[in-house]
Design a protein around this motif. Structure first.
Motif, PDB file in Angstrom:
ATOM      1  N   ASP A 114      45.332 -37.215-115.585  1.00  0.00           N
ATOM      2  CA  ASP A 114      44.076 -37.915-115.817  1.00  0.00           C
ATOM      3  C   ASP A 114      43.019 -37.385-114.867  1.00  0.00           C
ATOM      4  N   VAL A 115      41.763 -37.606-115.261  1.00  0.00           N
ATOM      5  CA  VAL A 115      40.627 -37.172-114.466  1.00  0.00           C
ATOM      6  C   VAL A 115      39.494 -38.162-114.681  1.00  0.00           C
ATOM      7  N   THR A 116      38.689 -38.381-113.647  1.00  0.00           N
ATOM      8  CA  THR A 116      37.489 -39.202-113.753  1.00  0.00           C
ATOM      9  C   THR A 116      36.445 -38.613-112.816  1.00  0.00           C
ATOM     10  N   THR A 117      35.237 -39.166-112.861  1.00  0.00           N
ATOM     11  CA  THR A 117      34.156 -38.668-112.008  1.00  0.00           C
ATOM     12  C   THR A 117      33.432 -39.841-111.369  1.00  0.00           C
ATOM     13  N   PHE A 118      32.725 -39.546-110.279  1.00  0.00           N
ATOM     14  CA  PHE A 118      31.853 -40.539-109.664  1.00  0.00           C
ATOM     15  C   PHE A 118      30.831 -39.825-108.799  1.00  0.00           C
ATOM     16  N   ALA A 119      29.773 -40.536-108.455  1.00  0.00           N
ATOM     17  CA  ALA A 119      28.775 -40.037-107.515  1.00  0.00           C
ATOM     18  C   ALA A 119      28.227 -41.220-106.741  1.00  0.00           C
ATOM     19  N   VAL A 120      28.401 -41.194-105.424  1.00  0.00           N
ATOM     20  CA  VAL A 120      27.821 -42.231-104.584  1.00  0.00           C
ATOM     21  C   VAL A 120      26.321 -41.972-104.470  1.00  0.00           C
ATOM     22  N   LYS A 121      25.950 -40.679-104.370  1.00  0.00           N
ATOM     23  CA  LYS A 121      24.551 -40.247-104.384  1.00  0.00           C
ATOM     24  C   LYS A 121      24.402 -39.264-105.537  1.00  0.00           C
ATOM     25  N   ASP A 122      23.204 -39.186-106.106  1.00  0.00           N
ATOM     26  CA  ASP A 122      22.977 -38.313-107.257  1.00  0.00           C
ATOM     27  C   ASP A 122      23.353 -36.862-107.009  1.00  0.00           C
ATOM     28  N   ASP A 123      23.160 -36.385-105.789  1.00  0.00           N
ATOM     29  CA  ASP A 123      23.407 -34.976-105.504  1.00  0.00           C
ATOM     30  C   ASP A 123      24.802 -34.719-104.930  1.00  0.00           C
ATOM     31  N   ASP A 124      25.710 -35.665-105.113  1.00  0.00           N
ATOM     32  CA  ASP A 124      27.032 -35.553-104.502  1.00  0.00           C
ATOM     33  C   ASP A 124      28.142 -35.938-105.487  1.00  0.00           C
ATOM     34  N   PRO A 125      28.182 -35.325-106.689  1.00  0.00           N
ATOM     35  CA  PRO A 125      29.191 -35.725-107.677  1.00  0.00           C
ATOM     36  C   PRO A 125      30.591 -35.272-107.301  1.00  0.00           C
ATOM     37  N   ARG A 126      31.566 -36.078-107.676  1.00  0.00           N
ATOM     38  CA  ARG A 126      32.965 -35.803-107.363  1.00  0.00           C
ATOM     39  C   ARG A 126      33.816 -35.906-108.619  1.00  0.00           C
ATOM     40  N   VAL A 127      34.936 -35.209-108.580  1.00  0.00           N
ATOM     41  CA  VAL A 127      35.958 -35.255-109.624  1.00  0.00           C
ATOM     42  C   VAL A 127      37.220 -35.800-108.969  1.00  0.00           C
ATOM     43  N   VAL A 128      37.922 -36.683-109.660  1.00  0.00           N
ATOM     44  CA  VAL A 128      39.179 -37.236-109.162  1.00  0.00           C
ATOM     45  C   VAL A 128      40.263 -36.926-110.180  1.00  0.00           C
ATOM     46  N   SER A 129      41.404 -36.397-109.709  1.00  0.00           N
ATOM     47  CA  SER A 129      42.511 -36.075-110.618  1.00  0.00           C
ATOM     48  C   SER A 129      43.808 -36.659-110.075  1.00  0.00           C
ATOM     49  N   CYS A 130      44.784 -36.799-110.983  1.00  0.00           N
ATOM     50  CA  CYS A 130      46.104 -37.276-110.582  1.00  0.00           C
ATOM     51  C   CYS A 130      47.161 -36.635-111.481  1.00  0.00           C
ATOM     52  N   GLY A 131      48.413 -36.610-111.007  1.00  0.00           N
ATOM     53  CA  GLY A 131      49.423 -35.992-111.841  1.00  0.00           C
ATOM     54  C   GLY A 131      50.837 -36.052-111.312  1.00  0.00           C
ATOM     55  N   ASP A 132      51.625 -35.099-111.806  1.00  0.00           N
ATOM     56  CA  ASP A 132      53.054 -35.009-111.497  1.00  0.00           C
ATOM     57  C   ASP A 132      53.373 -34.870-110.014  1.00  0.00           C
ATOM     58  N   ASP A 133      52.471 -34.271-109.245  1.00  0.00           N
ATOM     59  CA  ASP A 133      52.767 -33.984-107.838  1.00  0.00           C
ATOM     60  C   ASP A 133      52.610 -35.200-106.926  1.00  0.00           C
ATOM     61  N   GLU A 134      52.453 -36.397-107.523  1.00  0.00           N
ATOM     62  CA  GLU A 134      52.411 -37.662-106.793  1.00  0.00           C
ATOM     63  C   GLU A 134      51.179 -37.801-105.906  1.00  0.00           C
ATOM     64  N   THR A 135      50.085 -37.093-106.267  1.00  0.00           N
ATOM     65  CA  THR A 135      48.866 -37.172-105.472  1.00  0.00           C
ATOM     66  C   THR A 135      47.671 -37.568-106.339  1.00  0.00           C
ATOM     67  N   VAL A 136      46.632 -38.019-105.658  1.00  0.00           N
ATOM     68  CA  VAL A 136      45.300 -38.184-106.221  1.00  0.00           C
ATOM     69  C   VAL A 136      44.418 -37.252-105.399  1.00  0.00           C
ATOM     70  N   GLY A 156      56.153 -41.404-107.172  1.00  0.00           N
ATOM     71  CA  GLY A 156      56.368 -40.811-108.480  1.00  0.00           C
ATOM     72  C   GLY A 156      55.058 -40.283-109.004  1.00  0.00           C
ATOM     73  N   PRO A 157      55.075 -39.742-110.199  1.00  0.00           N
ATOM     74  CA  PRO A 157      53.839 -39.224-110.789  1.00  0.00           C
ATOM     75  C   PRO A 157      52.768 -40.307-110.870  1.00  0.00           C
ATOM     76  N   VAL A 158      51.511 -39.893-110.762  1.00  0.00           N
ATOM     77  CA  VAL A 158      50.380 -40.795-110.918  1.00  0.00           C
ATOM     78  C   VAL A 158      49.784 -40.504-112.295  1.00  0.00           C
ATOM     79  N   TYR A 159      49.813 -41.499-113.181  1.00  0.00           N
ATOM     80  CA  TYR A 159      49.436 -41.294-114.580  1.00  0.00           C
ATOM     81  C   TYR A 159      47.987 -41.605-114.914  1.00  0.00           C
TER      82      TYR A 159
END
Length: 171
Positions: A114-136, A156-159
């Protein structure tokens, strides 16, 4: 209560196989897009105002199932699609012009769910991912590079992943 009825919009054709994720983005007051991803390894960007049988843009580059999509409008008003895949990459694309991925983010091992996005400030966008390797993982959506933050400790995996910005803080 909401009663059933006819669909407001029908998007047909496009993917060769199952669609596994969708996202939406408002480009301006008269233009919105629906983004779909599929087992065929493609991302399709559709006109949300017209629907139909043909996507406006088809994004190719993943070499395995695309398991998730998200959208992001960056400071200059450009619209980005972010995708994740069983090929172990997160990719950032131009949703309007198409073409090859603007960024290919690597680091996770195994399937990225899975993947999502966010921006606390307009000029600072971020991508967030998760998966089999048990990390975000949190990435810079403009510059790319290595993950800015790796959140470990899952057993375990993060879905799935989502973000919420409350009073300027990501939660």
């Amino acid at each position: 209560a909401i009663e059933g009825g006819d669909a407001l919009l029908v998007l047909e054709g496009g993917h060769n196989g199952a669609v596994v994720g969708v996202a939406t983005v408002v480009v301006n007051s008269r233009d919105a897009r629906v983004v779909s991803c599929g087992r065929d390894g493609t991302i399709h960007v559709w006109d949300a105002n017209k629907g139909g049988r043909a996507p406006r843009v088809v994004l190719n580059g993943h070499v395995d199932c695309v398991s998730g999509v998200a959208t992001l409008v960056v400071t200059n008003g450009e619209v980005r699609v972010v995708s994740c895949s069983a090929d172990g990459t997160v990719r950032v694309w131009d949703a309007i012009k198409g073409g090859p991925a603007l960024l290919v983010l690597r680091g996770p091992t195994g399937l990225i769910y899975d993947v999502t996005t966010f921006a606390v400030k307009d000029d600072d966008p971020r991508v967030v991912s998760c998966g089999d390797d048990e990390t975000v993982r949190i990435w810079d959506a403009i510059e790319g590079g290595d993950a800015l933050v790796v959140l470990e400790g899952h057993d375990g995996p993060v879905y799935g992943v989502t973000t919420v910005v409350v009073n300027g803080e990501v939660r």
